[in-house]
Design a protein around this motif. Structure first.
Motif, mmCIF file in Angstrom:
data_model
loop_
_atom_site.group_PDB
_atom_site.id
_atom_site.type_symbol
_atom_site.label_atom_id
_atom_site.label_comp_id
_atom_site.label_asym_id
_atom_site.label_seq_id
_atom_site.Cartn_x
_atom_site.Cartn_y
_atom_site.Cartn_z
ATOM 1 N N LEU A 13 1.398 -4.433 -42.174
ATOM 2 C CA LEU A 13 0.328 -5.387 -41.892
ATOM 3 C C LEU A 13 0.662 -6.748 -42.500
ATOM 4 O O LEU A 13 0.555 -7.777 -41.840
ATOM 5 C CB LEU A 13 -1.002 -4.863 -42.440
ATOM 6 N N ARG A 14 1.119 -6.751 -43.743
ATOM 7 C CA ARG A 14 1.421 -8.006 -44.446
ATOM 8 C C ARG A 14 2.624 -8.737 -43.832
ATOM 9 O O ARG A 14 2.564 -9.930 -43.559
ATOM 10 C CB ARG A 14 1.694 -7.709 -45.922
ATOM 11 N N LEU A 15 3.707 -8.007 -43.577
ATOM 12 C CA LEU A 15 4.945 -8.647 -43.117
ATOM 13 C C LEU A 15 5.042 -8.822 -41.607
ATOM 14 O O LEU A 15 5.603 -9.795 -41.123
ATOM 15 C CB LEU A 15 6.160 -7.839 -43.596
ATOM 16 N N ASP B 183 -1.387 -3.596 -37.687
ATOM 17 C CA ASP B 183 -2.300 -2.706 -38.401
ATOM 18 C C ASP B 183 -2.259 -1.330 -37.752
ATOM 19 O O ASP B 183 -2.764 -1.140 -36.649
ATOM 20 C CB ASP B 183 -3.719 -3.263 -38.365
ATOM 21 N N ASN C 256 0.526 -0.956 -45.410
ATOM 22 C CA ASN C 256 0.106 -2.263 -45.911
ATOM 23 C C ASN C 256 1.222 -3.300 -45.744
ATOM 24 O O ASN C 256 0.955 -4.455 -45.402
ATOM 25 C CB ASN C 256 -0.326 -2.182 -47.376
ATOM 26 N N GLU C 257 2.456 -2.889 -45.978
ATOM 27 C CA GLU C 257 3.593 -3.799 -45.801
ATOM 28 C C GLU C 257 3.767 -4.186 -44.337
ATOM 29 O O GLU C 257 4.086 -5.333 -44.024
ATOM 30 C CB GLU C 257 4.888 -3.168 -46.333
#
Length: 189
Positions: free
Chosen positions: A49-51, A55, A46-47
């Protein structure tokens, strides 16, 4: 927790003891069947993908974990495909291979053979030493016949990516560039 790309297909997560404690883990309890380990991996994905906008949730991941002296650990995630290909448009990134040797005779002999067979395709090479072996990392042009490299020393690509990254960070660098050429010259002596 520090998460970074260390090659075109490998991510390294540096976990402190506090990071592990947050997930109720320590190095010895990390395993593929542990629910807390799965939560940690999901968090890292998830990090990413976020940062980083990457994906990896649908990728086949290869994971290796190494303890650190301070009680934390290094976690390497590697995928078969290039993580950089979607955004970087750097098509001439070299394929990377790592060879391990228990003695110098084997190392020099293989270097001479690699230079003879693939010399024109080798973009760079470096030599490292660990307590157990010598490690020769070579970068080969994508246009070359990389599959022709000897299966005697070659491992699976995901394992190569992780082993090369780990070698660069934790082994002693003996020759930083043109190692194949320099070692091949020793075989002529």
């Amino acid at each position: 927790m520090n998460i970074e790309f260390i090659s075109k297909s490998t991510v390294k997560a540096t976990l402190t003891p506090a990071d592990l404690s947050r997930f109720k883990l320590d190095y010895d309890s990390i395993s593929e069947t542990n629910a807390q380990t799965k939560k940690l991996i999901v968090y890292i994905l998830n990090e990413l993908l976020r940062l980083k906008g990457k994906d990896l949730s649908n990728e086949h991941l290869y994971i290796e974990v190494f303890p650190t002296v301070n009680g934390g650990c290094l976690l390497y995630l590697s995928v078969s495909s290039d993580l950089t290909e979607e955004t970087d448009n750097d098509d001439d990134l070299p394929a990377e291979f790592i060879f391990s040797f228990s003695n110098t005779d084997e190392l020099i002999g293989c270097a001479a053979e690699l230079k003879r067979l693939f010399g024109k395709y080798i973009k760079n090479s470096s030599l490292y030493y660990s307590d157990e072996d010598f490690r020769l990392i070579i970068e080969v042009s994508e246009g070359s016949s990389v599959n022709e490299l000897s299966d005697k020393y070659r491992e699976e690509q995901h394992e190569l990516n992780i082993k090369a990254a780990h070698t660069r960070e934790h082994c002693t660098k003996l020759i930083s560039s043109c190692a194949v050429e320099r070692l091949a010259q020793l075989s002529l002596s």
